[in-house]
Design a protein around this motif. Sequence first.
Motif, PDB file in Angstrom:
ATOM      1  N   ALA A 179      51.797   7.698   9.049  1.00 37.51           N
ATOM      2  CA  ALA A 179      52.620   7.237  10.180  1.00 37.51           C
ATOM      3  C   ALA A 179      54.116   7.367   9.900  1.00 37.51           C
ATOM      4  CB  ALA A 179      52.284   5.783  10.527  1.00 37.51           C
ATOM      5  N   LEU A 180      54.456   7.755   8.671  1.00 37.61           N
ATOM      6  CA  LEU A 180      55.864   7.972   8.322  1.00 37.61           C
ATOM      7  C   LEU A 180      56.201   9.452   8.183  1.00 37.61           C
ATOM      8  CD1 LEU A 180      56.367   5.029   5.785  1.00 37.61           C
ATOM      9  CD2 LEU A 180      57.135   5.172   8.156  1.00 37.61           C
ATOM     10  N   VAL A 181      55.296  10.336   8.594  1.00 35.18           N
ATOM     11  CA  VAL A 181      55.580  11.779   8.605  1.00 35.18           C
ATOM     12  C   VAL A 181      56.175  12.133   9.966  1.00 35.18           C
ATOM     13  CG1 VAL A 181      54.602  14.093   8.380  1.00 35.18           C
ATOM     14  CG2 VAL A 181      53.640  12.190   7.043  1.00 35.18           C
ATOM     15  N   THR A 182      57.319  12.779   9.990  1.00 34.21           N
ATOM     16  CA  THR A 182      57.951  13.080  11.281  1.00 34.21           C
ATOM     17  C   THR A 182      57.170  14.154  12.041  1.00 34.21           C
ATOM     18  OG1 THR A 182      59.317  14.885  10.483  1.00 34.21           O
ATOM     19  CG2 THR A 182      60.253  12.663  10.298  1.00 34.21           C
ATOM     20  N   PRO A 183      57.224  14.121  13.367  1.00 30.87           N
ATOM     21  CA  PRO A 183      56.610  15.191  14.162  1.00 30.87           C
ATOM     22  C   PRO A 183      57.155  16.576  13.786  1.00 30.87           C
ATOM     23  CG  PRO A 183      57.151  13.324  15.564  1.00 30.87           C
ATOM     24  CD  PRO A 183      57.750  13.028  14.209  1.00 30.87           C
ATOM     25  N   GLU A 184      58.418  16.666  13.417  1.00 32.07           N
ATOM     26  CA  GLU A 184      58.980  17.955  13.017  1.00 32.07           C
ATOM     27  C   GLU A 184      58.207  18.551  11.841  1.00 32.07           C
ATOM     28  OE1 GLU A 184      63.479  19.336  12.647  1.00 32.07           O
ATOM     29  OE2 GLU A 184      62.919  18.209  10.860  1.00 32.07           O
ATOM     30  N   VAL A 185      57.888  17.715  10.872  1.00 32.55           N
ATOM     31  CA  VAL A 185      57.130  18.182   9.706  1.00 32.55           C
ATOM     32  C   VAL A 185      55.696  18.531  10.111  1.00 32.55           C
ATOM     33  CG1 VAL A 185      56.145  17.431   7.494  1.00 32.55           C
ATOM     34  CG2 VAL A 185      58.576  17.015   8.016  1.00 32.55           C
ATOM     35  N   THR A 186      55.083  17.698  10.920  1.00 35.17           N
ATOM     36  CA  THR A 186      53.712  17.961  11.374  1.00 35.17           C
ATOM     37  C   THR A 186      53.633  19.307  12.088  1.00 35.17           C
ATOM     38  OG1 THR A 186      53.343  15.590  11.571  1.00 35.17           O
ATOM     39  CG2 THR A 186      51.818  17.031  12.761  1.00 35.17           C
ATOM     40  N   THR A 187      54.634  19.608  12.924  1.00 36.06           N
ATOM     41  CA  THR A 187      54.666  20.884  13.640  1.00 36.06           C
ATOM     42  C   THR A 187      54.804  22.059  12.668  1.00 36.06           C
ATOM     43  OG1 THR A 187      55.645  19.823  15.574  1.00 36.06           O
ATOM     44  CG2 THR A 187      55.936  22.212  15.393  1.00 36.06           C
ATOM     45  N   ALA A 188      55.680  21.936  11.700  1.00 38.98           N
ATOM     46  CA  ALA A 188      55.852  23.022  10.722  1.00 38.98           C
ATOM     47  C   ALA A 188      54.558  23.274   9.958  1.00 38.98           C
ATOM     48  CB  ALA A 188      56.993  22.686   9.759  1.00 38.98           C
ATOM     49  N   LEU A 189      53.875  22.189   9.585  1.00 34.87           N
ATOM     50  CA  LEU A 189      52.604  22.352   8.851  1.00 34.87           C
ATOM     51  C   LEU A 189      51.560  23.041   9.720  1.00 34.87           C
ATOM     52  CD1 LEU A 189      52.546  18.897   7.032  1.00 34.87           C
ATOM     53  CD2 LEU A 189      52.667  21.137   5.901  1.00 34.87           C
ATOM     54  N   ALA A 190      51.575  22.737  11.024  1.00 31.02           N
ATOM     55  CA  ALA A 190      50.592  23.351  11.933  1.00 31.02           C
ATOM     56  C   ALA A 190      50.853  24.844  12.106  1.00 31.02           C
ATOM     57  CB  ALA A 190      50.636  22.646  13.289  1.00 31.02           C
ATOM     58  N   GLN A 191      52.090  25.284  11.903  1.00 29.06           N
ATOM     59  CA  GLN A 191      52.449  26.699  12.079  1.00 29.06           C
ATOM     60  C   GLN A 191      52.379  27.488  10.779  1.00 29.06           C
ATOM     61  OE1 GLN A 191      56.406  26.071  13.587  1.00 29.06           O
ATOM     62  NE2 GLN A 191      55.752  25.921  15.740  1.00 29.06           N
ATOM     63  N   ALA A 192      52.204  26.794   9.658  1.00 31.57           N
ATOM     64  CA  ALA A 192      52.318  27.446   8.347  1.00 31.57           C
ATOM     65  C   ALA A 192      51.115  28.321   8.028  1.00 31.57           C
ATOM     66  CB  ALA A 192      52.480  26.378   7.262  1.00 31.57           C
ATOM     67  N   THR A 193      51.380  29.369   7.255  1.00 29.01           N
ATOM     68  CA  THR A 193      50.289  30.140   6.641  1.00 29.01           C
ATOM     69  C   THR A 193      50.071  29.716   5.190  1.00 29.01           C
ATOM     70  OG1 THR A 193      51.869  31.855   5.956  1.00 29.01           O
ATOM     71  CG2 THR A 193      50.736  32.176   8.078  1.00 29.01           C
ATOM     72  N   ASP A 194      51.096  29.099   4.593  1.00 22.78           N
ATOM     73  CA  ASP A 194      51.025  28.732   3.172  1.00 22.78           C
ATOM     74  C   ASP A 194      51.710  27.395   2.937  1.00 22.78           C
ATOM     75  OD1 ASP A 194      51.376  31.882   3.390  1.00 22.78           O
ATOM     76  OD2 ASP A 194      50.235  31.476   1.547  1.00 22.78           O
ATOM     77  N   VAL A 195      51.070  26.528   2.172  1.00 21.53           N
ATOM     78  CA  VAL A 195      51.680  25.261   1.772  1.00 21.53           C
ATOM     79  C   VAL A 195      51.717  25.208   0.249  1.00 21.53           C
ATOM     80  CG1 VAL A 195      51.415  22.748   1.722  1.00 21.53           C
ATOM     81  CG2 VAL A 195      51.070  23.998   3.863  1.00 21.53           C
ATOM     82  N   ILE A 196      52.889  24.915  -0.272  1.00 27.12           N
ATOM     83  CA  ILE A 196      53.140  24.969  -1.711  1.00 27.12           C
ATOM     84  C   ILE A 196      53.693  23.635  -2.167  1.00 27.12           C
ATOM     85  CG2 ILE A 196      54.567  26.085  -3.491  1.00 27.12           C
ATOM     86  CD1 ILE A 196      54.499  28.616  -1.941  1.00 27.12           C
ATOM     87  N   GLY A 197      53.228  23.146  -3.325  1.00 27.70           N
ATOM     88  CA  GLY A 197      53.815  21.905  -3.821  1.00 27.70           C
ATOM     89  C   GLY A 197      53.040  21.351  -4.991  1.00 27.70           C
TER      90      GLY A 197
END
Lengths: 253, 253
Positions: free
Chosen positions: A21-39
């Motif tokens: 509930a503390l993840v911004t919608p901006e971040v959620t949108t970027a994750l939904a569009q991503a092909t790769d997540v790194i971390g």
Amino acid sequence: MIAKDNPGWLAIAGLGPGDEALVTPEVTTALAQATDVIGYIPYVARIAPRDGLTLHPSDNRVELDRAAHALALAASGRRVVVVSSGDPGVFAMAAAVFEVVEANPVHAALDIRVLPGITAMLAAAARAGAPLGHDFCAINLSDNLKPHALIERRVALAAEADFAMAFYNPRSRARPDTLDRVLAVLRDTCADDRPVLFARAVSTPQEQLSVVPLPQARGDMADMRTIVIVGSGTTRVIARPGTPILYTPRSAS
Amino acid sequence: MIAKDNPGWLAIAGLGPGDEALVTPEVTTALAQATDVIGYIPYVARIAPRDGLTLHPSDNRVELDRAAHALALAASGRRVVVVSSGDPGVFAMAAAVFEVVEANPVHAALDIRVLPGITAMLAAAARAGAPLGHDFCAINLSDNLKPHALIERRVALAAEADFAMAFYNPRSRARPDTLDRVLAVLRDTCADDRPVLFARAVSTPQEQLSVVPLPQARGDMADMRTIVIVGSGTTRVIARPGTPILYTPRSAS
């Protein structure tokens, strides 16, 4: 070279302290569009797998390798999110990515965005009240990347300036005495009623808060999931059932 | 007295810097449950009216009255959200609410939560790169609530500690010279290549960013919607089309 019409991009995104509930919608949108997540492994573990998304978990202390990998993927046309906990710009991955960009200036032409998040000190402060309600500083106590003498000098000056202080990475197995040394510096100059907040794993099921006066604060009250906040000379403590309220008034004495 | 079974609560919520994509789901949920929303006029204007919700916009500089009103409503059983821009715990409404609680300790029994938000300096830093990527401080330049000499002393000590610095409320019509005086303090001790970021109305359609070296920074480059970030001695500038990237490496010199 990066192609002029390269559709790739890199977002360096903050996942906040743990609660979804503390993840911004901006971040959620970027994750939904991503092909790769790194971390780092535990942060990538927070991302739900889906078709078309490749997860790249990596170990701690390989920040520059991870940054170079992310930039190379974006340069090749992938849509890449580097995930950090908290805010990526506060003692996290954004600076590591820009270190690699500076060493390889061709990458400055890439579409690189930093997506802010709720950083640990502000989540911890919110749980306790408003200890950072007036002038404050944030200090990384990890001495992997700087000499311990510099940490102690900076803390002494911060006390002289009467900042409230937030300490990130206060303790690890490799550096068990860092926080004790910092607390000793503070005891030399601050009054005995100065409140110290230990906030562990804020917003997760493991959350633990405690507030003690400075003379009772000890390094072993913190671990690497703890943020330590030391009040300024004007910070107040209001008793209530459970953890007291800590706040720093808006006007300075 | 507050009834033991009082269903009222008070959430002090951060709306972030302006873009709705930077409002956390936690805040959105609280607003959906609220019966009353209280705050400074432009922040309340961001909340969509709906049946069952009373909006209470109020003017600037009435923070303690607003806080007392919010606490009284919660004590009477209402579900109240006090809205701040940015993070409510950083130079915003949370400290004002707890000032009123301290003066009226019966309120400490209320269900009061602070819901963190994306504070202006972290949104500004994200747009520019990662200027707050290492130790930093946040200073409110408003001298309504503290003497100007204290601001200048704190800035001088922050420079000596080599913090990156974020300045909130850098300028207003009533205090046109505050930022110029602070910049003069910095020019006395910092090298001429020290970068200064002026970030206005970040994440809104009025967003404007500029980066200048310290000798070129002037107070009239800021207004009350501007956050000013001054790099530390290790902050780097990477040229790119448009605003350059600013970042502070993770390791200190």
